[in-house]
Design an enzyme around this catalytic site. Structure first.
Site, mmCIF file in Angstrom:
data_model
loop_
_atom_site.group_PDB
_atom_site.id
_atom_site.type_symbol
_atom_site.label_atom_id
_atom_site.label_comp_id
_atom_site.label_asym_id
_atom_site.label_seq_id
_atom_site.Cartn_x
_atom_site.Cartn_y
_atom_site.Cartn_z
ATOM 1 N N HIS A 154 41.909 44.704 49.962
ATOM 2 C CA HIS A 154 41.438 45.138 51.261
ATOM 3 C C HIS A 154 42.254 45.277 52.307
ATOM 4 C CE1 HIS A 154 37.812 44.714 54.133
ATOM 5 N NE2 HIS A 154 38.695 43.961 54.915
ATOM 6 N N GLU B 141 31.806 35.150 44.943
ATOM 7 C CA GLU B 141 30.406 35.727 45.191
ATOM 8 C C GLU B 141 30.265 36.051 46.744
ATOM 9 O OE1 GLU B 141 31.539 33.046 43.763
ATOM 10 O OE2 GLU B 141 30.313 32.796 41.971
ATOM 11 N N LYS C 56 49.935 52.474 52.911
ATOM 12 C CA LYS C 56 51.323 52.494 52.258
ATOM 13 C C LYS C 56 51.872 50.969 51.756
ATOM 14 C CE LYS C 56 53.430 56.161 54.894
ATOM 15 N NZ LYS C 56 54.138 56.554 56.231
ATOM 16 N N ALA C 57 51.259 50.042 52.579
ATOM 17 C CA ALA C 57 51.597 48.491 52.256
ATOM 18 C C ALA C 57 50.772 48.239 51.038
ATOM 19 C CB ALA C 57 51.105 47.815 53.449
ATOM 20 N N GLU C 58 49.488 48.763 50.977
ATOM 21 C CA GLU C 58 48.513 48.443 49.823
ATOM 22 C C GLU C 58 49.196 48.895 48.567
ATOM 23 O OE1 GLU C 58 44.271 49.603 50.128
ATOM 24 O OE2 GLU C 58 44.529 49.806 52.432
ATOM 25 N N ASP D 165 34.879 39.706 50.371
ATOM 26 C CA ASP D 165 36.188 39.676 50.997
ATOM 27 C C ASP D 165 36.557 38.182 51.243
ATOM 28 O OD1 ASP D 165 36.330 42.601 50.732
ATOM 29 O OD2 ASP D 165 35.393 42.539 52.754
ATOM 30 N N GLY E 167 41.120 57.316 45.146
ATOM 31 C CA GLY E 167 41.857 56.219 44.024
ATOM 32 C C GLY E 167 43.498 56.333 44.183
ATOM 33 N N SER E 168 43.823 56.234 45.338
ATOM 34 C CA SER E 168 45.351 56.100 45.469
ATOM 35 C C SER E 168 45.904 54.744 45.210
ATOM 36 C CB SER E 168 45.747 56.589 46.951
ATOM 37 O OG SER E 168 45.429 55.515 48.144
ATOM 38 N N ASN E 169 44.885 53.836 45.316
ATOM 39 C CA ASN E 169 45.528 52.446 44.710
ATOM 40 C C ASN E 169 45.437 52.521 43.235
ATOM 41 O OD1 ASN E 169 46.267 50.418 46.801
ATOM 42 N ND2 ASN E 169 44.330 51.269 47.834
HETATM 43 C C1 GAR Z 1 41.849 51.162 50.567
HETATM 44 O O1 GAR Z 1 42.239 51.312 51.971
HETATM 45 C C2 GAR Z 1 41.147 49.967 50.125
HETATM 46 O O2 GAR Z 1 41.734 48.755 50.538
HETATM 47 C C3 GAR Z 1 39.720 50.192 50.687
HETATM 48 O O3 GAR Z 1 39.165 51.416 50.492
HETATM 49 C C4 GAR Z 1 40.461 52.114 50.296
HETATM 50 C C5 GAR Z 1 40.408 52.980 49.183
HETATM 51 O O4 GAR Z 1 41.175 53.926 49.137
HETATM 52 N N1 GAR Z 1 38.659 49.152 50.166
HETATM 53 C C6 GAR Z 1 38.022 48.314 50.704
HETATM 54 O O5 GAR Z 1 37.718 48.518 52.018
HETATM 55 C C7 GAR Z 1 37.167 47.511 50.180
HETATM 56 N N2 GAR Z 1 36.633 46.350 50.930
HETATM 57 P P1 GAR Z 1 41.861 54.692 47.694
HETATM 58 O O6 GAR Z 1 40.435 55.056 47.028
HETATM 59 O O7 GAR Z 1 42.695 55.700 48.103
HETATM 60 O O8 GAR Z 1 42.385 53.278 47.005
#
Ligand code: GAR
Length: 214
Positions: A109, A142, A172-174, A145, A12-14
């Site tokens: 993603h 649908e 970090k970029a996310e 990605d 859940g960091s995002n």
């Molecule tokens: C993140 O890197 C996100 O982009 C990826 O899972 C990770 C979740 O990390 N999602 C995918 O690959 C979806 N196709 P988080 O739980 O720390 O946010």
């Protein structure tokens, strides 16, 4: 102020970055619910100890995918969600669910889509020998990605990178990319109304075009 629900499956960091982003002046959104399909997701603990309403909706407790999604949809309606953000939510959603939330369902993603869709995109980037990778925020369609792109941030792929080091750099970029992208959508600056591309309306937000210098 738009209401946003966040769907997670694990760390859940995002989600955390989206919650923290909601406190920024002019963010334009409020996080009304955090929902996890895994009851033991670390992210759920963070949400509840930081004043965000967390709900566990264990997909294994439902007889079918349709039953799980019906409950998920009901929970989102109860929470009065305008938008839904997938943040490491590792369940494929059905075409019916995606259509019900078309233009209001976002995902992040860890690659520069359309390159490296699907699982292990960081390893795929390493295997392909690309010099630049990054992350993409997009509307969910649908096809996995493949929905209209909202924002992307590029990071270098270094010669001594492994899957972990590249994943950390992209992560970090996310965290820097998702909430401004969500904010732009919530403020009506970018939308998916027709066709297969998201359209900018209003002033260009440079945060949707990230090239980070690490
Ligand atoms: C993140 O890197 C996100 O982009 C990826 O899972 C990770 C979740 O990390 N999602 C995918 O690959 C979806 N196709 P988080 O739980 O720390 O946010």
């Amino acid at each position: 102020m738009k209401q946003v629900a966040i769907l997670i499956s694990g760390r859940g960091s995002n989600m955390e970055a989206l919650c923290q982003g909601s406190h920024a002046p002019k963010a334009g959104y409020n996080v009304c619910r955090v929902i996890s399909n895994r009851p033991k997701a670390e992210g759920l603990n963070w949400a509840s100890t930081n004043g965000f309403e967390g709900v566990a909706l264990d997909h294994k407790q439902f007889p079918t995918k349709a039953a799980f999604e019906a409950k998920l949809h009901a929970e989102l309606i109860t929470a009065k969600a305008d938008y839904v953000c997938l943040a490491g939510f590792m369940r494929l959603l059905s075409a019916e669910f995606v259509q019900a939330w078309r233009g209001r369902l976002l995902n992040i993603h860890p690659s520069l889509l359309p390159s490296f869709a699907g699982l292990t995109p960081q390893q795929k980037a390493l295997d392909a020998g690309v010099r630049i990778s990054g992350c993409t925020v997009h509307f969910v369609s649908e096809i996995m990605d493949a929905g209209p792109i909202i924002a992307q941030t590029a990071v270098p792929v270094l010669s001594d990178d492994n899957e972990d080091t590249l994943s950390d750099r992209i992560l970090k970029a996310e965290h820097l990319t998702y909430w401004p992208a969500l904010s732009a959508v919530c403020k009506g600056q970018i939308s998916w109304t027709e066709g297969d591309r998201a359209r900018l309306s209003g002033p260009l937000d440079t945060k949707l075009y990230g090239c980070l210098d690490f």
